[in-house]
Design a protein around this motif. Structure first.
Motif, PDB file in Angstrom:
ATOM      1  N   ARG A   7     -16.679   8.025  21.162  1.00 18.17           N
ATOM      2  CA  ARG A   7     -16.471   9.083  20.183  1.00 18.17           C
ATOM      3  C   ARG A   7     -15.453   8.670  19.118  1.00 18.17           C
ATOM      4  NH1 ARG A   7     -17.304  14.780  19.769  1.00 18.17           N
ATOM      5  NH2 ARG A   7     -16.729  15.177  17.638  1.00 18.17           N
ATOM      6  N   ALA A   8     -14.386   7.996  19.521  1.00 21.26           N
ATOM      7  CA  ALA A   8     -13.382   7.551  18.546  1.00 21.26           C
ATOM      8  C   ALA A   8     -13.987   6.582  17.542  1.00 21.26           C
ATOM      9  CB  ALA A   8     -12.195   6.905  19.263  1.00 21.26           C
ATOM     10  N   ILE A  10     -17.137   6.478  16.605  1.00 24.28           N
ATOM     11  CA  ILE A  10     -18.043   7.249  15.739  1.00 24.28           C
ATOM     12  C   ILE A  10     -17.255   8.096  14.745  1.00 24.28           C
ATOM     13  CG2 ILE A  10     -19.729   9.138  15.736  1.00 24.28           C
ATOM     14  CD1 ILE A  10     -20.809   7.956  18.378  1.00 24.28           C
ATOM     15  N   ASP A  11     -16.122   8.636  15.179  1.00 24.14           N
ATOM     16  CA  ASP A  11     -15.307   9.504  14.321  1.00 24.14           C
ATOM     17  C   ASP A  11     -14.509   8.744  13.262  1.00 24.14           C
ATOM     18  OD1 ASP A  11     -16.176  11.687  15.730  1.00 24.14           O
ATOM     19  OD2 ASP A  11     -14.321  11.967  16.858  1.00 24.14           O
ATOM     20  N   GLU A  26     -14.673   7.490   2.774  1.00 25.89           N
ATOM     21  CA  GLU A  26     -14.493   8.853   3.270  1.00 25.89           C
ATOM     22  C   GLU A  26     -13.037   9.271   3.042  1.00 25.89           C
ATOM     23  OE1 GLU A  26     -17.594  10.156   6.563  1.00 25.89           O
ATOM     24  OE2 GLU A  26     -16.119   8.738   7.338  1.00 25.89           O
ATOM     25  N   THR A  49     -19.437  13.603   2.367  1.00 29.95           N
ATOM     26  CA  THR A  49     -19.344  13.003   3.701  1.00 29.95           C
ATOM     27  C   THR A  49     -20.711  12.699   4.294  1.00 29.95           C
ATOM     28  OG1 THR A  49     -17.257  14.123   4.065  1.00 29.95           O
ATOM     29  CG2 THR A  49     -18.377  13.332   6.010  1.00 29.95           C
ATOM     30  N   GLY A  68     -21.367   9.518  22.742  1.00 27.52           N
ATOM     31  CA  GLY A  68     -20.723  10.237  21.656  1.00 27.52           C
ATOM     32  C   GLY A  68     -21.728  10.579  20.578  1.00 27.52           C
ATOM     33  N   ASP A  70     -21.967  12.113  16.417  1.00 25.29           N
ATOM     34  CA  ASP A  70     -21.248  12.264  15.160  1.00 25.29           C
ATOM     35  C   ASP A  70     -21.140  13.735  14.754  1.00 25.29           C
ATOM     36  OD1 ASP A  70     -20.262  12.010  12.565  1.00 25.29           O
ATOM     37  OD2 ASP A  70     -21.433  10.211  12.194  1.00 25.29           O
ATOM     38  N   PRO A  71     -19.919  14.242  14.548  1.00 25.14           N
ATOM     39  CA  PRO A  71     -19.764  15.629  14.108  1.00 25.14           C
ATOM     40  C   PRO A  71     -20.168  15.847  12.645  1.00 25.14           C
ATOM     41  CG  PRO A  71     -17.629  14.563  14.170  1.00 25.14           C
ATOM     42  CD  PRO A  71     -18.636  13.578  14.739  1.00 25.14           C
ATOM     43  N   ARG A  72     -20.385  14.749  11.888  1.00 21.46           N
ATOM     44  CA  ARG A  72     -20.763  14.881  10.477  1.00 21.46           C
ATOM     45  C   ARG A  72     -22.221  15.306  10.310  1.00 21.46           C
ATOM     46  NH1 ARG A  72     -18.263   9.980  11.397  1.00 21.46           N
ATOM     47  NH2 ARG A  72     -16.447   9.445  10.168  1.00 21.46           N
TER      48      ARG A  72
END
Length: 80
Positions: A7-8, A10-11, A26, A49, A68, A70-72
């Protein structure tokens, strides 16, 4: 090679290279990096974004998996 913190990865803030000169960053990428790129002759362009794409990942570990999403973007990391 891969850690369990998918996750880190990907973030992490991204950049998008359009050609040898134009690059989009970004917002989390700081002014120090931006100034350095401009000093090297790059032209910074603004992009939303969502223009940086999205990612989902699943990594096999010795015992189990790490995943993980992506929250985007919409999506989820799923495997079977």
């Amino acid at each position: 090679m891969f850690g369990t913190d998918v996750r880190a990865a990907i973030d992490a803030p991204r950049l998008r290279l359009y050609d040898r000169q134009r690059v989009a960053l970004e917002p989390p990428i700081g002014d120090g990096v931006r100034h350095a790129l401009v000093a090297m002759g790059h032209v910074l362009i603004e992009q939303p974004t969502v223009a940086f794409g999205g990612a989902q990942a699943i990594v096999r570990l010795r015992k189990g998996f790490a995943a993980g999403s992506d929250p985007r973007q919409d999506g989820m990391a799923v495997g079977y």
